[in-house]
Write a protein that holds these residues in place. Structure first.
Motif, PDB file in Angstrom:
ATOM      1  N   TYR A 491       0.846  -1.197   0.000  1.00  0.00           N
ATOM      2  CA  TYR A 491       0.000   0.000   0.000  1.00  0.00           C
ATOM      3  C   TYR A 491       0.879   1.245   0.000  1.00  0.00           C
ATOM      4  O   TYR A 491       2.043   1.198   0.403  1.00  0.00           O
ATOM      5  N   ASN A 493       1.021   4.949   1.533  1.00  0.00           N
ATOM      6  CA  ASN A 493       0.402   5.788   2.559  1.00  0.00           C
ATOM      7  C   ASN A 493       0.314   7.221   2.047  1.00  0.00           C
ATOM      8  O   ASN A 493       1.236   8.012   2.200  1.00  0.00           O
ATOM      9  N   THR A 495      -1.381   9.657   3.082  1.00  0.00           N
ATOM     10  CA  THR A 495      -1.367  10.689   4.122  1.00  0.00           C
ATOM     11  C   THR A 495       0.070  11.167   4.320  1.00  0.00           C
ATOM     12  O   THR A 495       0.339  12.369   4.390  1.00  0.00           O
ATOM     13  N   TYR A 496       0.967  10.205   4.343  1.00  0.00           N
ATOM     14  CA  TYR A 496       2.372  10.542   4.506  1.00  0.00           C
ATOM     15  C   TYR A 496       2.938  11.158   3.220  1.00  0.00           C
ATOM     16  O   TYR A 496       3.609  12.188   3.246  1.00  0.00           O
ATOM     17  N   VAL A 630      -7.306  -1.365   4.802  1.00  0.00           N
ATOM     18  CA  VAL A 630      -5.956  -0.922   4.442  1.00  0.00           C
ATOM     19  C   VAL A 630      -5.345  -0.020   5.520  1.00  0.00           C
ATOM     20  O   VAL A 630      -4.757   1.029   5.224  1.00  0.00           O
ATOM     21  N   GLY A 631      -5.515  -0.428   6.752  1.00  0.00           N
ATOM     22  CA  GLY A 631      -4.854   0.270   7.851  1.00  0.00           C
ATOM     23  C   GLY A 631      -5.418   1.640   8.177  1.00  0.00           C
ATOM     24  O   GLY A 631      -4.826   2.382   8.955  1.00  0.00           O
TER      25      GLY A 631
HETATM   26  C1  LIG Z   1       0.225   6.955   7.227  1.00  0.00           C
HETATM   27  O1  LIG Z   1       1.039   8.027   7.523  1.00  0.00           O
HETATM   28  C2  LIG Z   1       0.530   8.854   8.545  1.00  0.00           C
HETATM   29  C3  LIG Z   1       1.422  10.098   8.629  1.00  0.00           C
HETATM   30  O2  LIG Z   1       2.758   9.745   8.673  1.00  0.00           O
HETATM   31  C4  LIG Z   1       0.476   8.061   9.832  1.00  0.00           C
HETATM   32  O3  LIG Z   1      -0.025   8.865  10.866  1.00  0.00           O
HETATM   33  C5  LIG Z   1      -0.446   6.865   9.611  1.00  0.00           C
HETATM   34  O4  LIG Z   1      -0.455   6.033  10.752  1.00  0.00           O
HETATM   35  C6  LIG Z   1       0.011   6.054   8.425  1.00  0.00           C
HETATM   36  N1  LIG Z   1      -1.010   5.067   8.126  1.00  0.00           N
HETATM   37  C7  LIG Z   1      -0.723   3.823   7.763  1.00  0.00           C
HETATM   38  C8  LIG Z   1      -1.874   2.958   7.475  1.00  0.00           C
HETATM   39  O5  LIG Z   1       0.408   3.416   7.656  1.00  0.00           O
END
Ligand SMILES: *[C@@H]1O[C@H](CO)[C@@H](O)[C@H](O)[C@H]1NC(C)=O
Ligand SMILES: *[C@@H]1O[C@H](CO)[C@@H](O)[C@H](O)[C@H]1NC(C)=O
Ligand SMILES: *[C@@H]1O[C@H](CO)[C@@H](O)[C@H](O)[C@H]1NC(C)=O
Ligand SMILES: *[C@@H]1O[C@H](CO)[C@@H](O)[C@H](O)[C@H]1NC(C)=O
Length: 644
Positions: A491, A493, A495-496, A630-631
Motif C-alpha cells: 500500500y 500511505n 497521508t504521509y 488498508v490500515g
Molecule cells: C500513514 O502516515 C501517517 C502520517 O505519517 C500516519 O499517521 C499513519 O499512521 C500512516 N497510516 C498507515 C496505514 O500506515
C-alpha cells in the motif's frame, strides 16, 4: 492543467489531461511475444484493480460528495484524496506504474480486474462514452509500457461501460470496443469469441496455466439488461457454458486455471452481488473442476478480503442439472449505488459464517502445523486413539476430506483508487518442475467457440464431470506445482506521501473551518488548503502491508484450502480474554507500528457501557478488519464498529 481542462467539453478535457494517443502497438506485438518466450519464470504475478483515473481531479479541491475532487477548496492531495470517494488523479496512476516498473519487474504475468475509468459521481461532469474509452486506452498504454512482453489479462469492470452496470447481450458496442482496445491482450483466435460476450482467456504459461477473464456484468443482479444464468437465452448462461467447455478442455490438456472477474461472488444477507442462478452454477463449476482451478480473484469492492464458496450451499437441483428462474424476492437486494458499500453487518456476517467452521481435532491440527496433512505415515495413523480417529473422521467428512474440498476461495483485492489507500498485490506460486516453453504462442485449433448442444428445456443444463476418482487433489487443495504459496500486500500511505497538512502555525479562515466540518470523519481531521499552500510531497512509494506467510497473525505456509479454512476459522473464532493484553502481544510487529501507541492509550481507557460487547479478543479478526480497510481504521474504530 486541470483548470484549463475544466473549461472544455468532457471529451476534450480528457484529451488535454492524457498523453497524446500513441501509434497502434501492433508492430510491437510480435517482439513482445518473442521476448515473453525468452523470459525466465519467477513464480510471481501481480494483481492490480480499480484504477479509476480521473482527468478532472484537482489538487486541493474539496473531497465533499458534490465536488468529487473536481472543484472547491479542500484537502485533495497531490497523489489522491485517501479515504474519500474521489477518483485517482493521473499523477497517482503514473507514480504507481513507475513504482511498479522499478520494483516489481520479476513477475510472470499481470491480472487486471477492471474499472479503468472514473465513476459517474459528478452531476456537473457526466461521463461520455468517448471519455470512458480514452481512459481505458490510457490505462492500456500504461500497462504495455510498464510490462513489455509480459502477459496481461484484463477484465471488464462495471464502470468501463456506459451507463455503468448495464450491459446488454453481446455482441454490442462495448464488446466490439474492448476487442479493439485490448487487441494486444486477447489472443487472436478468441477475438470473435470476445465480441460475442466480453470473456476470454490467456495461457500465461503456455500449456501449463491459463487465466480466464470472466465478464461478471452478466452474473450480477444489478445489470438490468440481463437476467441471471438459468435461461439459455441469457448471456450469463452462455458464459458459463463457454467456461464449462473450456475447463473440460483444460482438464484434458492438463492445464491449470486461474479465474478472474471484476465483481466478486459475495453472498451474504447484508450484501449479495450475483444473481443466485449464476452463483449456483458457477459454484458447481468450481466444485466439479476443483482439480483444474487454482483460485479466483476479483476487485470492485476496494476492501481487501477473501471469500469461501461453500459447496454445501449448492441446491440439490443445481447438482442435478436443474435450475429454475429466480424467485423475484431474491433479486434486487443490491441498489444502484455509484460506490460499492459494505456495511459493518457484511463483515460481522462473514465472521458469523466462519465461526461455524468446525475445529479440527488435535492430531489434525498437529499434522497441519507440520505440513504433513494427508501424508502422515501409517505408524502415525495407527498411533491415534480410537476416540481421536472418530473425531477425525467426523471432521474430515464435514470438511470434504483432508484437503477441505468442500470449499473454494475467492481473493478480493483492494484498489489503486484511494477510497482507502492505494494497494497492489503480488502472488507467489509454485513453479517447481515447469520448464519455460520455447514458444509463447500455442496454436490450438480445437478451442473453437462452443456451439450449444443441449436440450431445449429451459430448466436443464449439463452438469460438468467431476475430477476422475484417481485424480490427486488439485493445486488449490494440496501444495504442488502451480499452487499459490502466498501474497504480499502493498500500500501507499498517501497521508504521509502527500504531506499536505498545515503545520499548525497558520490560522484557518472561517471558510476553511466550514470545509473542515464537511470532511470531518472522512479525513480524520485533515485540513483543507488554500491554493497558495504548496507543500513538497514525500517520495512516492508502496510499502509492504503484510505478507501472508511471514506475518505473525496469518502465518500461512501456503494458500491451499486447508490453510485458508483454518485462517477463516481463526478469524471467526472468539477467544475468551481476561485482560485484553495477551492477544495484543501476539500481533504482528512489522505491521502494527501504531499498535504500541494504541495499546498505551487503551490501558487508560475503559468504556464501561460497552463491557458486555467487548469482552472477547481475537487477533486474526482484528488483523482481517484492519487489512480490509488498508490500515485506515484505528484500533478504537475497529473495536467500536466490529468488536474484536
Ligand atoms: C500513514 O502516515 C501517517 C502520517 O505519517 C500516519 O499517521 C499513519 O499512521 C500512516 N497510516 C498507515 C496505514 O500506515
Ligand atoms: C502521466 O504520464 C503520461 C505518460 O504516460 C504523461 O504524458 C502525463 O503528463 C503524466 N501526467 C501526470 C500528471 O503525471
Ligand atoms: C512446490 O511443488 C512441489 C511439487 O511440484 C512440492 O514438492 C513443493 O513442496 C511445493 N512447494 C511449496 C512451497 O509448496
Ligand atoms: C511553526 O512553528 C514552529 C515552532 O513554533 C517553528 O519552528 C516553525 O518554523 C514554524 N513553521 C512555519 C512554516 O512557520
Amino acid at each position: 492543467m486541470g483548470v484549463r481542462c475544466l473549461a472544455l467539453t468532457t471529451l476534450l478535457a480528457f484529451a488535454c489531461a492524457l498523453p497524446p494517443a500513441q501509434s497502434p502497438l501492433n508492430d510491437r506485438e510480435h517482439s513482445d511475444v518473442v521476448a515473453a518466450a525468452q523470459r525466465p519464470l519467477y513464480g510471481r504475478f501481480l494483481h492490480m484493480t480499480d484504477f479509476h483515473p480521473d482527468p478532472f481531479y484537482q489538487v486541493y479541491s474539496s473531497t465533499n460528495e458534490d465536488a468529487a475532487c473536481h472543484r472547491g477548496q479542500g484537502p485533495a492531495g497531490i497523489y489522491g484524496a485517501e479515504t474519500s470517494e474521489c477518483d485517482s488523479p493521473i499523477a497517482l496512476v503514473n507514480k504507481t506504474m513507475e513504482w511498479v516498473k522499478h520494483h516489481l519487474h520479476d513477475i510472470d504475468f499481470v491480472v487486471w480486474t477492471g474499472d479503468s475509468a472514473r465513476h459517474d459521481n459528478d452531476e456537473e461532469l457526466p461521463r461520455t462514452a468517448d471519455a470512458v474509452i480514452s481512459s481505458n486506452e490510457f490505462m492500456v498504454h500504461k500497462m504495455l509500457d510498464t510490462f513489455p512482453g509480459i502477459p496481461i489479462v484484463p477484465t471488464l469492470g462495471n464502470n468501463d461501460i456506459l451507463p455503468h452496470n448495464v450491459m446488454a447481450k453481446a455482441p454490442n458496442v462495448w464488446t466490439r470496443t474492448y476487442a479493439r482496445v485490448w487487441k494486444q491482450f486477447i489472443p487472436e483466435f478468441q477475438r470473435h469469441q470476445f465480441e460475442q460476450g466480453g470473456w476470454h482467456y490467456v495461457e500465461v504459461i503456455p500449456n501449463q496455466l491459463a487465466v480466464f477473464s470472466m465478464n461478471t456484468l452478466y452474473f450480477v443482479k444489478n445489470n438490468a439488461a440481463v437476467d441471471g444464468c438459468a435461461s439459455p437465452d441469457e448471456p450469463g448462461y452462455e458464459q458459463l457454458e463457454w467456461l464449462r467447455v473450456q475447463l473440460q478442455q483444460m482438464r484434458e490438456r492438463g492445464v491449470k486455471v486461474i479465474l478472474i472477474g471484476h465483481q466478486p461472488p459475495i453472498r451474504q444477507e447484508a450484501k449479495t452481488l450475483w444473481d443466485e442462478t449464476c452463483w449456483q452454477k458457477y459454484t458447481l463449476w468450481l466444485r466439479q473442476y476443483r482439480d483444474v482451478i487454482v483460485t479466483s480473484m476479483y476487485g470492485h469492492f476496494n476492501f481487501d478480503h477473501f471469500l469461501l464458496q461453500d459447496f454445501a450451499d449448492l441446491d440439490e437441483d443445481t447438482k442435478r442439472g436443474r435450475m429454475h428462474h429466480n424467485e423475484p424476492e431474491l433479486r434486487g437486494v443490491d441498489n444502484d449505488e455509484v460506490h460499492p458499500m459494505l456495511s459493518s453487518d457484511y463483515w460481522l456476517q462473514l465472521r458469523a459464517t466462519w465461526s461455524e467452521l468446525p475445529e479440527p481435532p488435535q492430531s489434525l491440527r498437529l499434522a497441519m502445523a507440520e505440513n504433513e496433512l494427508g501424508w502422515e505415515t501409517d505408524d502415525q495413523l495407527t498411533a491415534l486413539t480410537k476416540k481421536e480417529k472418530k473425531r477425525r473422521k467426523k471432521y474430515l467428512k464435514h470438511m470434504g476430506g483432508p484437503y477441505a474440498e468442500r470449499f473454494a476461495t475467492s481473493f478480493v483485492s483492494a484498489s489503486v483508487v484511494p477510497n482507502l489507500m492505494p494497494t497492489l498485490r503480488v502472488f507467489e506460486y509454485n513453479i517447481s518442475g515447469i520448464d519455460r516453453p520455447k514458444q509463447h504462442h500455442t496454436t490450438i485449433s480445437h478451442h473453437r467457440p462452443h456451439t450449444r448442444s443441449l436440450s431445449n428445456s429451459k430448466d436443464k443444463f449439463t452438469v460438468p464431470e467431476p475430477p476422475s476418482k484417481s485424480a490427486p487433489p488439485g493445486p488449490a487443495y494440496s501444495p504442488q506445482t502451480l499452487s499459490l504459496i502466498k501474497y504480499i500486500q502493498y500500500y501507499a500511505n498517501l497521508t504521509y506521501i502527500n504531506n499536505d497538512f498545515h503545520d499548525g502555525n497558520r490560522s484557518e479562515t472561517e471558510d476553511q473551518l466550514e470545509d473542515l466540518k464537511w470532511d470531518a470523519g472522512k479525513h480524520h481531521g485533515k485540513k483543507p488548503h488554500d491554493r497558495d499552500f504548496k507543500p513538497q510531497p514525500n517520495k512516492f512509494k508502496y510499502k509492504v502491508q503484510y505478507d501472508t506467510r511471514e506475518d505473525d497473525v496469518y502465518h500461512l505456509k501456503d494458500l491451499t484450502m486447508p490453510r485458508i479454512v483454518d485462517l477463516a476459522r481463526r478469524i471467526g473464532e472468539f477467544e475468551a480474554d481476561n485482560d485484553g493484553e495477551e492477544s495484543l502481544d501476539s500481533w504482528s510487529k512489522h505491521e502494527d507500528t501504531d499498535l504500541d501507541a494504541d495499546k498505551k492509550s487503551k490501558k487508560h481507557k475503559k468504556r464501561p457501557g460497552k463491557a458486555g460487547k467487548h469482552t472477547k479478543r481475537n487477533a486474526p479478526w482484528y488483523a482481517f478488519i484492519k487489512r480490509a480497510f488498508v490500515g485506515t481504521k484505528s484500533i478504537q474504530e475497529i473495536e467500536d464498529e466490529f468488536g474484536y
